[in-house]
Design a protein around this motif. Structure first.
Motif, mmCIF file in Angstrom:
data_model
loop_
_atom_site.group_PDB
_atom_site.id
_atom_site.type_symbol
_atom_site.label_atom_id
_atom_site.label_comp_id
_atom_site.label_asym_id
_atom_site.label_seq_id
_atom_site.Cartn_x
_atom_site.Cartn_y
_atom_site.Cartn_z
ATOM 1 N N ASP A 200 23.708 39.566 63.776
ATOM 2 C CA ASP A 200 23.033 38.970 64.926
ATOM 3 C C ASP A 200 22.828 40.000 66.030
ATOM 4 O OD1 ASP A 200 22.863 36.451 63.777
ATOM 5 O OD2 ASP A 200 24.788 35.802 64.588
ATOM 6 N N ARG A 201 23.836 40.846 66.263
ATOM 7 C CA ARG A 201 23.701 41.873 67.303
ATOM 8 C C ARG A 201 22.597 42.862 66.949
ATOM 9 N NH1 ARG A 201 29.336 43.334 67.188
ATOM 10 N NH2 ARG A 201 30.084 41.237 67.179
ATOM 11 N N PHE B 76 12.094 35.382 71.529
ATOM 12 C CA PHE B 76 13.458 34.877 71.543
ATOM 13 C C PHE B 76 13.556 33.372 71.322
ATOM 14 C CE2 PHE B 76 13.789 38.912 73.723
ATOM 15 C CZ PHE B 76 15.007 39.410 73.306
ATOM 16 N N CYS C 234 19.536 34.343 70.592
ATOM 17 C CA CYS C 234 19.992 35.477 71.382
ATOM 18 C C CYS C 234 21.496 35.427 71.556
ATOM 19 C CB CYS C 234 19.307 35.413 72.743
ATOM 20 S SG CYS C 234 19.800 36.725 73.838
ATOM 21 N N CYS C 235 22.084 36.589 71.609
ATOM 22 C CA CYS C 235 23.446 36.751 72.102
ATOM 23 C C CYS C 235 24.513 36.146 71.205
ATOM 24 C CB CYS C 235 23.582 36.162 73.507
ATOM 25 S SG CYS C 235 22.233 36.617 74.569
ATOM 26 N N GLU D 235 19.981 42.229 65.085
ATOM 27 C CA GLU D 235 18.718 41.521 65.290
ATOM 28 C C GLU D 235 18.411 41.440 66.780
ATOM 29 O OE1 GLU D 235 16.778 37.101 64.720
ATOM 30 O OE2 GLU D 235 18.477 37.645 63.464
ATOM 31 N N ASN D 236 19.427 41.163 67.596
ATOM 32 C CA ASN D 236 19.265 41.083 69.038
ATOM 33 C C ASN D 236 18.774 42.422 69.606
ATOM 34 O OD1 ASN D 236 19.482 39.405 71.344
ATOM 35 N ND2 ASN D 236 21.346 40.459 71.928
ATOM 36 N N ASP D 237 19.367 43.530 69.124
ATOM 37 C CA ASP D 237 18.926 44.863 69.565
ATOM 38 C C ASP D 237 17.466 45.088 69.222
ATOM 39 O OD1 ASP D 237 21.441 45.418 70.538
ATOM 40 O OD2 ASP D 237 22.042 46.665 68.832
#
Length: 167
Positions: free
Chosen positions: A11-12, A47, A4-5, A14-16
């Motif tokens: 990565d962002r 997560f 996460c984060c 995937e995080n969304d």
């Protein structure tokens, strides 16, 4: 297990996607009594652990106080506030294991990996946990790595055992 984060745009994205899935999980449980624990369980599966932003998202989504979310997470050992390593090492500190040398086993793991109980190595390979009675008192002291059990363990055998999981 997703991280996460992180900073990159991949990565962002995937995080969304993870948070969109979390929204679906919350929606599936929202109006059911006792929804918090199943939502937290599924969030952790998603997560890999329960970081602050996930806790806040769950609290807001279920309309419960953040303090309640945190209280549940810290009460139940099933939940993790920090990411776990690829391999989880558990050393039993039940009475039989303690008396037969478990503290020396823990010290050797600490020396070898540079971590203490409830920590994860910087490379994310190992997490060390202390357990209470694994039900193998006749094999004391006992260490587990994932599903593997090592009994009648001497501290000097720890480096050799850990080497099996490093490659």
């Amino acid at each position: 297990m997703a991280e996460c984060c992180q900073g990159s745009s991949t990565d962002r994205r995937e995080n969304d996607e993870l948070f969109q899935r979390l929204d679906q999980i919350i929606a599936e449980h929202k109006d059911k009594p006792g929804a918090l624990i199943p939502v937290l369980h599924e969030a952790q599966m998603l997560f890999g652990y329960l970081p602050d932003d996930v806790q806040t998202h769950v609290a807001e989504g279920l309309n419960v106080p953040l303090s309640e979310v945190y209280g549940v997470i810290t009460f139940y050992s099933l939940f993790n506030l920090k990411p776990k390593g690829k391999h989880t090492i558990g050393v039993c500190m039940g009475t039989a294991c303690y008396v037969k040398g478990a503290p020396a086993v823990v010290q050797e793991i600490t020396n070898e990996l540079g971590i203490k109980a409830d920590d994860t190595t910087d490379d994310g390979l190992f997490t060390l946990t202390i357990t209470r009675c694994v039900g193998a008192c006749g094999l004391a002291p006992v260490m587990t790595i994932d599903e593997d059990v090592y009994g009648r363990l001497a501290a000097d055998k720890v480096p050799e055992i850990l080497a099996k999981y490093k490659g």
